[in-house]
Structures are given as structure tokens and as C-alpha cells.
Design an enzyme around this catalytic site. Structure first.
Site, PDB file in Angstrom:
ATOM      1  N   HIS A 313       0.746  -1.112   0.023  1.00 21.56           N
ATOM      2  CA  HIS A 313      -0.012  -0.009  -0.074  1.00 21.56           C
ATOM      3  C   HIS A 313       0.827   1.412  -0.063  1.00 21.56           C
ATOM      4  CE1 HIS A 313       0.656   1.100   4.310  1.00 21.56           C
ATOM      5  NE2 HIS A 313       0.751  -0.410   4.535  1.00 21.56           N
ATOM      6  N   CYS A 331       3.821  -4.600   6.269  1.00 19.94           N
ATOM      7  CA  CYS A 331       3.427  -4.337   5.105  1.00 19.94           C
ATOM      8  C   CYS A 331       4.413  -3.941   4.086  1.00 19.94           C
ATOM      9  CB  CYS A 331       2.375  -3.304   4.950  1.00 19.94           C
ATOM     10  SG  CYS A 331       0.709  -3.894   5.983  1.00 19.94           S
TER      11      CYS A 331
END
Length: 383
Positions: A313, A331
């Protein structure tokens, strides 16, 4: 009730084996007749037999005649609606082409012309089984999806399945390649090939689960199908120490984005090793985690590849570390423009291969199919 000739004649019953393990029976010409009037010679056999109980709903009904030809056959439900069926070209057999309903009594009726040119009539009835429980299932991917080359096929049941062999025998995939079904738990069986699907493959899934006996009196509710397409071959490779997220198409690099992955020295926050699958895409996603002291954290172009919590992301707030230092909670952080470009290129079902981490994620967080070695995957099949 027995199969009878409607002519005021006494009956002689013929027998044959039924598909449900019970005796079959048939009506025929015969009985006490006068010398002036012989009974019709045509002899009926019906499967299931007249009077049969607990008949399977997914086995065709069949009526046949010897020493004659069928002229009409009907099998009707309690509401008087006839089920679909067809007389064979030789007119010796009628076979149903429609499944039966649970817990219903069906009535036979038919006529045949014997080799003596006399008409014989068929009557009779049978009753189908009543399940003690019904188990529903779903299949994923659903119709008309285009998915990535790592996409597993998943059949999920709303209750545990005891007879997994019976359930698995009802499942088929075309083309099957060298793929195998594997039971991940008592309510889920997945299919995948030994290697990624070939790109642009048209896949058909057939789950003939209606009427399947799952054990302990439980039966399947519906037949299911799915037709979907494997898209282009795109693989994401993350080698954690390089701070780069690399995108390959057909084995050729098409992009390399600077990234910041999970903290290198914290097993709880590192981006773990494994082959994962893109499972969700959202233009915006909240990454709140009060346990670690951050709330109201909304990021753009979020692509989930593990329900352990890993995403690819945008995180412009971490721009100082992107491409230089691993500092996220697990992430893959990208700059906004790169995150958008990757988001637009990705498909549900794309593989994400992570290496170089201090931690390897155990095979228990969906979708973890490719974290199970092929040799082990095959042992999870019920047959």
C-alpha cells in the site's frame, strides 16, 4: 403398492435390483385369465422398485420393458408435476433427466405395446430419503472472474463433512492439469496445480453435490458450477533486504518499486517469508492497530496478500525510509504513484513471493495454499 396391469387382471410381479440397494419390481401380463383372453406379454421393470423407501435423489429413475416397446412413461411428484425424462431410441428404456426432491413420494405411470400387440399398463410408487441435515456449499472463484495464476479453487461447506471421499468425488476441474484437491479443514477443500496456472486458461468447476451423502444422515443441497479465466502471468517478488518490490510479467521484469518492508529485527513486525496470494484490493483501507499505538491510519491503494495482516500500500508518511530502510509493521510501503501503478496492475489471485526475512509464516493464514509443499498438499486429498 405394486406395479399393476390396469385391466382388471391379477398380477405377476417381476423383480430387478434397484440402484438404492433395494429390490426392483415390475408389472407384467399374467394372472388367472380365461382361455379366450391371454394377458399381455410385455413386462415392466422399474428402478427404484415399486414401494421402495429412502431412495437416493441423485440417481436416475429408469423404467424398462421386455417383450415390447414403451409408448409413454411418466413419474410425477406429490403435486402432480412430471419429472423430465426420455424414452431411448429403441423404446425399451425410459430414463429420468431431472433430480428428485428429498422426502417425496413419486408415482409411476406408463404404457407399453407388447410383441403380441397388446397394451400393458404400469403403476407404482416410491419414496425418496429425508435427510437429518442438509449441508450447503459455495465455490470460489465465481463465474466470469479473471484471476491471477496462483488462484486456488475453494469449496466451503456450512457444516463439517464427515465423508470427505464422497464429497471430493463429486468435484471436478477442467482442465485438471496435475492439480489435486486438499482438505484444509472439515469444512473446506481447495484445488491447485503443482505450479502456477498457465496464463489465459479457461477453467470450469463442476460440484455435483446435490444428494451426496456426507455421513450421519447429512446430504448436499445444491449442484454448483463456476467458469472463470486465469489472466496474464504476473508475479511479485519481495526480497526483504533489497528494499525493492519487483513485478514480473511472463518472467520478465516490468517494474521495480522502492519499498519499506517490515522491521528487520522484530519477528512480530517483519514481512514474513512465503508464497502468498493477492486476496483483496481497496482504494482506501484503515490500518488502525491500537495495540501498537496507532489509530485513524488510512492509506491508499491497499492490496492484501495475507489475512495475517500483510498488504502492499501507499505510505507517503514513511517516504524517508522507502527504498532505504525496513520500518513498517509488516506491510510493503510504497510511494503513492508507485502504489497506484501496482494497484492498477494487480489481480486477485496474483502470487506474492517473499524471501530474505527473519520469519517464515506458518501455513494457517488464508490464502496459504502455496505455503504448503506440493508433496504435503497431495497427502491432504481424501482420495
Amino acid at each position: 403398492m405394486s406395479l399393476v396391469l390396469v385391466a382388471g387382471l391379477a398380477l405377476i410381479a417381476g423383480c430387478s435390483g434397484g440402484s438404492d440397494g433395494k429390490s426392483g419390481s415390475g408389472g407384467s401380463a399374467g394372472g388367472n385369465t380365461s382361455k379366450a383372453e391371454a394377458a399381455p406379454v410385455a413386462k415392466f421393470t422399474a428402478v427404484p422398485a415399486d414401494g421402495a423407501k429412502d431412495v437416493a435423489v441423485n440417481v436416475p429413475v429408469q423404467v424398462s420393458v421386455a417383450e415390447g416397446t414403451l409408448t409413454e412413461v411418466s413419474v410425477t411428484n406429490p403435486e402432480g408435476k412430471a419429472i423430465q425424462g426420455q424414452i431411448a431410441a429403441d423404446k425399451h428404456t425410459w430414463t429420468s433427466t431431472e433430480s428428485l426432491g428429498y422426502g417425496k413420494t413419486y408415482t409411476y405411470a406408463g404404457k407399453a405395446t407388447g410383441t403380441d400387440n397388446k397394451t400393458a399398463d404400469l403403476k407404482g410408487a416410491f419414496t425418496t430419503l429425508t435427510p437429518t441435515a442438509k449441508i450447503r456449499a459455495t465455490v470460489n472463484p465465481t463465474d466470469n472472474q479473471t484471476v491471477g495464476v496462483a488462484m486456488p479453487i475453494s469449496v466451503k461447506f456450512d457444516k463439517p463433512v464427515k465423508d470427505r471421499v464422497a464429497a471430493q468425488k463429486a468435484l471436478s476441474v477442467t482442465p485438471a492439469s496435475d492439480g489435486t484437491w486438499a482438505w484444509l479443514n472439515p469444512q473446506q477443500v481447495n484445488f491447485r496445480p503443482s505450479k502456477y496456472w498457465p496464463e489465459n486458461t479457461k477453467v470450469h468447476v463442476d460440484a455435483k453435490l446435490y444428494g451426496v451423502a456426507y455421513g450421519d444422515g447429512a446430504y448436499g443441497v445444491d449442484d454448483l458450477t463456476s467458469d472463470f479465466t486465469i489472466g496474464r502471468n504476473q508475479v511479485v517478488k519481495i526480497d526483504v533486504p533489497t528494499h525493492q518490490l519487483v513485478v514480473l510479467r511472463d518472467g520478465h521484469q516490468t517494474a521495480s518499486y522502492p519499498a519499506s518492508f517490515g522491521l528487520d529485527n522484530d519477528a512480530e513486525r517483519t514481512t514474513p517469508n512465503g508464497t502468498f496470494v493477492v486476496m483483496q484490493k481497496d482504494a482506501k483501507w484503515s490500518f488502525d492497530n491500537p495495540q501498537y499505538g496507532y489509530t485513524n491510519v488510512v492509506k491508499k491503494w491497499a492490496v492484501r496478500f495475507s489475512n495475517h495482516g500483510e498488504f502492499i500500500h501507499e505510505n507517503n508518511d514513511n517516504a524517508a525510509n522507502i527504498g532505504k530502510k525496513n520500518s513498517s509493521h509488516g506491510c510493503a510501503n510504497l510511494l503513492e504513484a508507485d502504489a497506484k501503478a501496482y494497484y492498477d496492475s494487480s489481480l486477485i489471485g496474483d502470487p506474492v513471493e517473499v524471501t530474505g526475512s527473519i520469519t517464515t509464516l506458518p501455513a494457517k493464514y488464508d490464502w496459504y495454499d502455496w505455503q504448503i509443499p506440493w508433496s504435503q498438499w497431495k497427502t491432504l486429498s481424501a482420495s
